[in-house]
Each structure stands twice: as C-alpha cells, then as structure tokens.
Design an enzyme around this catalytic site. Structure first.
Site, PDB file in Angstrom:
ATOM      1  N   ASP A  32     -33.467  42.923 -26.155  1.00 31.16           N
ATOM      2  CA  ASP A  32     -33.692  41.972 -27.254  1.00 31.16           C
ATOM      3  C   ASP A  32     -33.942  40.557 -26.744  1.00 31.16           C
ATOM      4  O   ASP A  32     -33.674  39.582 -27.449  1.00 31.16           O
ATOM      5  CB  ASP A  32     -32.497  41.963 -28.229  1.00 31.16           C
ATOM      6  CG  ASP A  32     -32.169  43.343 -28.765  1.00 31.16           C
ATOM      7  OD1 ASP A  32     -33.095  43.996 -29.263  1.00 31.16           O
ATOM      8  OD2 ASP A  32     -31.000  43.758 -28.667  1.00 31.16           O
ATOM      9  N   GLU A  33     -34.473  40.420 -25.539  1.00 35.00           N
ATOM     10  CA  GLU A  33     -34.688  39.093 -24.960  1.00 35.00           C
ATOM     11  C   GLU A  33     -36.010  38.459 -25.393  1.00 35.00           C
ATOM     12  O   GLU A  33     -36.245  37.277 -25.162  1.00 35.00           O
ATOM     13  CB  GLU A  33     -34.678  39.152 -23.418  1.00 35.00           C
ATOM     14  CG  GLU A  33     -33.422  39.703 -22.801  1.00 35.00           C
ATOM     15  CD  GLU A  33     -33.517  41.190 -22.528  1.00 35.00           C
ATOM     16  OE1 GLU A  33     -32.659  41.710 -21.810  1.00 35.00           O
ATOM     17  OE2 GLU A  33     -34.460  41.840 -23.039  1.00 35.00           O
ATOM     18  N   LYS A  81     -39.176  40.542 -25.128  1.00 29.44           N
ATOM     19  CA  LYS A  81     -40.211  41.154 -24.290  1.00 29.44           C
ATOM     20  C   LYS A  81     -41.536  41.266 -25.023  1.00 29.44           C
ATOM     21  O   LYS A  81     -42.598  41.151 -24.427  1.00 29.44           O
ATOM     22  CB  LYS A  81     -39.738  42.534 -23.820  1.00 29.44           C
ATOM     23  CG  LYS A  81     -38.549  42.498 -22.873  1.00 29.44           C
ATOM     24  CD  LYS A  81     -38.155  43.883 -22.416  1.00 29.44           C
ATOM     25  CE  LYS A  81     -37.594  44.746 -23.527  1.00 29.44           C
ATOM     26  NZ  LYS A  81     -36.327  44.243 -24.088  1.00 29.44           N
ATOM     27  N   GLY A  82     -41.460  41.504 -26.352  1.00 29.12           N
ATOM     28  CA  GLY A  82     -42.689  41.636 -27.113  1.00 29.12           C
ATOM     29  C   GLY A  82     -43.508  40.363 -27.081  1.00 29.12           C
ATOM     30  O   GLY A  82     -44.727  40.407 -26.911  1.00 29.12           O
ATOM     31  N   ALA A  88     -36.269  51.277 -29.014  1.00 28.71           N
ATOM     32  CA  ALA A  88     -36.619  49.912 -28.629  1.00 28.71           C
ATOM     33  C   ALA A  88     -37.139  49.170 -29.844  1.00 28.71           C
ATOM     34  O   ALA A  88     -37.522  49.769 -30.846  1.00 28.71           O
ATOM     35  CB  ALA A  88     -37.668  49.927 -27.523  1.00 28.71           C
ATOM     36  N   GLY A  89     -37.182  47.859 -29.743  1.00 29.81           N
ATOM     37  CA  GLY A  89     -37.725  47.067 -30.832  1.00 29.81           C
ATOM     38  C   GLY A  89     -38.282  45.761 -30.316  1.00 29.81           C
ATOM     39  O   GLY A  89     -37.572  44.996 -29.665  1.00 29.81           O
ATOM     40  N   GLN A  95     -35.987  48.556 -22.872  1.00 31.18           N
ATOM     41  CA  GLN A  95     -34.664  47.960 -23.020  1.00 31.18           C
ATOM     42  C   GLN A  95     -34.374  47.029 -21.848  1.00 31.18           C
ATOM     43  O   GLN A  95     -35.211  46.835 -20.979  1.00 31.18           O
ATOM     44  CB  GLN A  95     -33.577  49.044 -23.103  1.00 31.18           C
ATOM     45  CG  GLN A  95     -33.519  49.783 -24.432  1.00 31.18           C
ATOM     46  CD  GLN A  95     -34.450  50.970 -24.505  1.00 31.18           C
ATOM     47  OE1 GLN A  95     -34.893  51.501 -23.499  1.00 31.18           O
ATOM     48  NE2 GLN A  95     -34.768  51.387 -25.712  1.00 31.18           N
ATOM     49  N   THR A 130     -28.569  53.004 -22.297  1.00 32.29           N
ATOM     50  CA  THR A 130     -29.582  53.918 -22.791  1.00 32.29           C
ATOM     51  C   THR A 130     -29.678  55.109 -21.834  1.00 32.29           C
ATOM     52  O   THR A 130     -28.926  55.200 -20.861  1.00 32.29           O
ATOM     53  CB  THR A 130     -30.931  53.185 -22.965  1.00 32.29           C
ATOM     54  OG1 THR A 130     -31.799  53.992 -23.755  1.00 32.29           O
ATOM     55  CG2 THR A 130     -31.567  52.843 -21.626  1.00 32.29           C
ATOM     56  N   THR A 186     -34.995  47.445 -34.408  1.00 33.19           N
ATOM     57  CA  THR A 186     -34.974  48.880 -34.685  1.00 33.19           C
ATOM     58  C   THR A 186     -33.767  49.290 -35.509  1.00 33.19           C
ATOM     59  O   THR A 186     -33.866  50.065 -36.450  1.00 33.19           O
ATOM     60  CB  THR A 186     -34.998  49.672 -33.360  1.00 33.19           C
ATOM     61  OG1 THR A 186     -36.252  49.440 -32.717  1.00 33.19           O
ATOM     62  CG2 THR A 186     -34.838  51.160 -33.614  1.00 33.19           C
ATOM     63  N   THR A 187     -32.588  48.754 -35.154  1.00 33.48           N
ATOM     64  CA  THR A 187     -31.348  49.210 -35.793  1.00 33.48           C
ATOM     65  C   THR A 187     -31.012  48.459 -37.069  1.00 33.48           C
ATOM     66  O   THR A 187     -30.313  48.996 -37.929  1.00 33.48           O
ATOM     67  CB  THR A 187     -30.163  49.033 -34.824  1.00 33.48           C
ATOM     68  OG1 THR A 187     -29.989  47.627 -34.553  1.00 33.48           O
ATOM     69  CG2 THR A 187     -30.411  49.776 -33.522  1.00 33.48           C
ATOM     70  N   LYS A 200     -36.341  31.676 -26.348  1.00 39.72           N
ATOM     71  CA  LYS A 200     -35.440  31.148 -27.387  1.00 39.72           C
ATOM     72  C   LYS A 200     -34.677  29.898 -26.976  1.00 39.72           C
ATOM     73  O   LYS A 200     -33.546  29.683 -27.409  1.00 39.72           O
ATOM     74  CB  LYS A 200     -34.479  32.248 -27.852  1.00 39.72           C
ATOM     75  CG  LYS A 200     -35.165  33.342 -28.653  1.00 39.72           C
ATOM     76  CD  LYS A 200     -34.191  34.124 -29.494  1.00 39.72           C
ATOM     77  CE  LYS A 200     -34.925  34.994 -30.512  1.00 39.72           C
ATOM     78  NZ  LYS A 200     -34.009  35.695 -31.421  1.00 39.72           N
TER      79      LYS A 200
END
Length: 427
Positions: free
Chosen positions: A13-14, A16-17, A39-40, A223, A238, A299-300, A330
């Site tokens: 969740d850093e 990456k996208g 993943a998200g 992840q 994971t 995702t969650t 961020k």
C-alpha cells in the site's frame, strides 16, 4: 537491457500504482510477477481514479503492453470484471497478455481460504479471503490448475479431481461443509477458456525477446517486502515473493537482465491485517494519518493501521531487494505536524537494536526508538522540484534517505499523476 523492478519497501500500500503509472509512458511492458487480486493499486489520472487489483498498472498507459506473468494466480471472474470496468470507461485492454503457466484461482480455493480463516478464530492471519494462499498451496502440492489446462478438458478434469480428493475430506469432515462436485468446477472453468484465449501467450519467450531488442520492461510487485513469504513478518505474510527475486521466478527473466530495483516507500508506515507493527499509532496522530492519507485498503476496504516512518524496515528492504533507488510517496500527508517522529532503532529487552530482528519474538516485542524532525505547514502539492519544497520538508526527505541506504529519486507530493517530483531518472 533496461529491465526495472518496482516493489513495495514496507507492508504494501505504498503507492506502487502511482509509481508504475508514472513510468508507464516510458516503458514498453509492465509485468505483474506475483500475487493475485489480493493486491490493490490506486492510480489517479486527471480527475479519474482507477482501482486495480489483478491487472498491471501499465494497462492505463497507451502503447504499453501489460503482462500477467507465470508467478501470478488468476481468478478469471475477477479478471473479466476488472477488464469490463475499464472497457466501460473507455480504456483499451486488448493489449493484455497472460502467461499460460499462471495458476487459476478456483471456486474451491476461495471456499477453503474463507472457512480456514474462520476456523482459526483469534489466530487468523488476516487474509483477504480470495483464495490466494490455497491456490499457491495447490501449486506447490502439484495439484494446481494452470491457464493452459483450460484448453485440454481431459487434463483439467483429472487435475480438479486430484485437488478435490483431499479438499472434500477437509470440507466435509473438519468444517462440516458439503463436498464440491468435480463436474461443476470443470464446467465453470471451461466457460472462461475462449474469452481468455486471445490473451494467453508464452510470456517468458516474449519478455526475453523484448529485452534482447532493447525494449524497456517494468516488473511490478503486488505486495510489499514485509509481506514476502520468505522475508516478511511470517506468518502474517502473503503466499508469494514480492521481493526482487520473485520478479525473476515470476516472469522467467534471469537476474542478470535486471538493471534497477526501485523500492516504493511511504513517508510514514501502514499495514493491513494482523501482525507486529512497532510504530503503530493508536492515538489522534494515527487517526489523522489514516484520515488525511485516505488509508483504506483498495482491495479489502479495511482501514489501514498507521504509524510513523520506520528506518530499520527501510534498510531491511534495501538489503533483501538490492534496491538502487527509492520512490518516496505521500509526503504531502505529513503537512501540518510541528514535529515528526521517525523510528531509528528498536529497544528489545533493554537492548538497542539498529536492524530488523530476524526473530519473530524479538520483533513482536520491539519498541520504537524515535528521533524527532521539524515539520512544515506549507502546501507542497504544487511543488515541481526538490527546491520548491519547504526547508523542513527537504530535511525530512534527506534524513529518510540517509537512514534508508538508497537514494530517493522521486517524491510523491499528491495523489495525481502529475504531482510528483522527479530527482533522478529511473530509466
């Protein structure tokens, strides 16, 4: 051979996208090499926000070929749902390629994941319940279903039968659930075969040829480092290898072809799910980080646990991945704090420990030792160069770079595609 690995340097969740999308216009291929739809990635393009789970972020970059490698586990229903959603928003998804050796997440994998986690009670791992772990377990136990198996009904039926032999015993005798019928599973999986066919390819051959032709290939981890099955905070991890070595095994590209390894590093720390977290904040600061940073799992949907930056974790990520660069994300979230604590070491049983302890017990009992850095109140979202940042923000970035062991080559100062300061080129 411009092959780049881009991965999370914390618990995921850093951002990456955002980093992958930033590079997407400069690369020819973006490759997911492990994980699945657990993943998200959130990517913001203009006023549009895209939430990706299974698809490589490069799918949003025209001219870039997105690839799902052999190390990924694929839920076909999720894949087509995600493709449909992008198509409805005018995104061309026809360039997607999927390895024929990638494993399929079957309905029984999802069932086993959910009932097992429920059975564990207080000892649960905190999985997403999407069948990821059981699918990787089937892969290792050699009863997994691969994409290529969908094109031979006889082999597919034999493999499903073999997998269900043991699982039905578990479901009926331990979990008091009904047995799953082989024919029902085979019939459902076969419905995906023809729609998948245009995407299926020998991606190992394709990627190696691309590198031989001086194409730029970006390998995208699903992840973070501390969720790696071998190098993470086991067992709260994971089921695959998001660390840099996983890029090679999960794509079929050898390590000598990797030119850079970029770690995505949030300016503070978050994690989703259970497990130790030394700098976790259970106070107003933690709630503020969560609120300002919109820290909710893509995702969650779960709120992320939030804490201050942890330098031993960053140094560990540098070490186990061989990081050449960091992308700090961020930084804007920290605007408004007068002082910002940074964890520089741990106290464990009265001892000062500078590095991440290998013992789970020690890490569970680790207490953060903080140094405090001066904060800033100026809006940094319009900054285009490092010099545009307030002096204290510059000092914070430099301090994190010195503590982490690799240069910070880019800084995210907002969620948008253009809200990034590039210090050094990644390519």
């Amino acid at each position: 051979m411009p092959a780049l690995v881009l991965l999370g340097a914390q618990w995921g969740d850093e951002g990456k996208g955002k980093a992958t999308d930033l590079l997407g216009g400069s690369v020819d291929y973006v490759v997911r090499y492990q994980g699945g739809n657990n993943a998200g990635h959130t990517v913001v393009v203009g006023d549009q926000k895209y939430a990706l789970h299974l698809l490589p972020s490069g799918i949003l970059s025209p001219g870039c070929t997105p690839v799902i490698g052999n190390g990924v586990v694929v839920d076909p229903s999720v894949l087509f749902s995600e493709l449909n959603g992008l198509n409805e928003r005018g995104i061309d998804t026809s360039r997607l390629l999927i390895s024929g050796n990638a494993h399929i997440i079957t309905p029984y994998n999802v069932t086993v994941d959910k009932v097992t986690e429920r059975f564990l009670g207080k000892r649960k791992i905190g999985t997403t319940g999407r069948g990821i772990g059981p699918t990787y377990a089937d892969k290792i136990n050699r009863v997994g279903i691969r994409v290529q198996d969908l094109y031979d009904e006889s082999i597919l039926t034999q493999k499903v039968e073999a997998a269900l032999d043991g699982k039905n015993q578990l479901l009926t005798k331990v979990f008091n659930r009904r047995a799953i019928e082989t024919d029902q599973i085979v019939e459902e999986l076969l419905t995906y075969a023809e729609r998948l066919r245009p995407y299926v390819a020998d991606t190992v051959l394709l990627l190696n040829k691309a590198l031989d032709d001086d194409k730029v290939v970006l390998f995208e981890g699903g992840q973070g480092t501390l969720l790696d099955i071998d190098h993470g905070t086991y067992p709260f991890v994971t089921s695959s290898n998001p660390t840099a070595g996983g890029a090679c095994t999960g794509s079929g590209v050898g390590p000598t072809k990797i030119s850079k390894v970029i770690g995505i590093l949030k300016a503070y720390t978050t994690r989703v799910g259970a497990g130790p977290f030394p700098t976790e904040l259970l106070d107003e600061d933690g709630e503020a980080l969560r609120r300002i940073g919109h820290e909710r799992g893509v995702t969650t949907g779960r709120d992320r646990r939030c804490g201050w930056f942890d330098a031993p974790i960053a140094r560990y990520a540098t070490r186990v991945n061989g990081l050449t660069d960091f992308f700090l994300t961020k930084l804007d979230v920290l605007t408004g704090w007068d002082e910002i604590p940074v964890c520089v070491a741990y106290e464990i049983d009265g001892r000062r420990v500078e590095e991440l302890p290998y013992s789970q017990t020690d890490f569970h009992h680790a207490k953060p030792i903080y140094e405090t850095l001066p904060g800033w109140s100026e809006d940094i979202t319009k900054a285009k160069t490092f010099a545009d940042l307030p002096k204290n923000a510059q000092g914070y970035v430099k301090a994190l770079e010195d503590m982490s062991g690799a240069p910070i080559s880019a800084i995210g100062v907002g969620p948008g595609r253009d809200e990034t300061i590039e210090i050094n080129s990644f390519i």
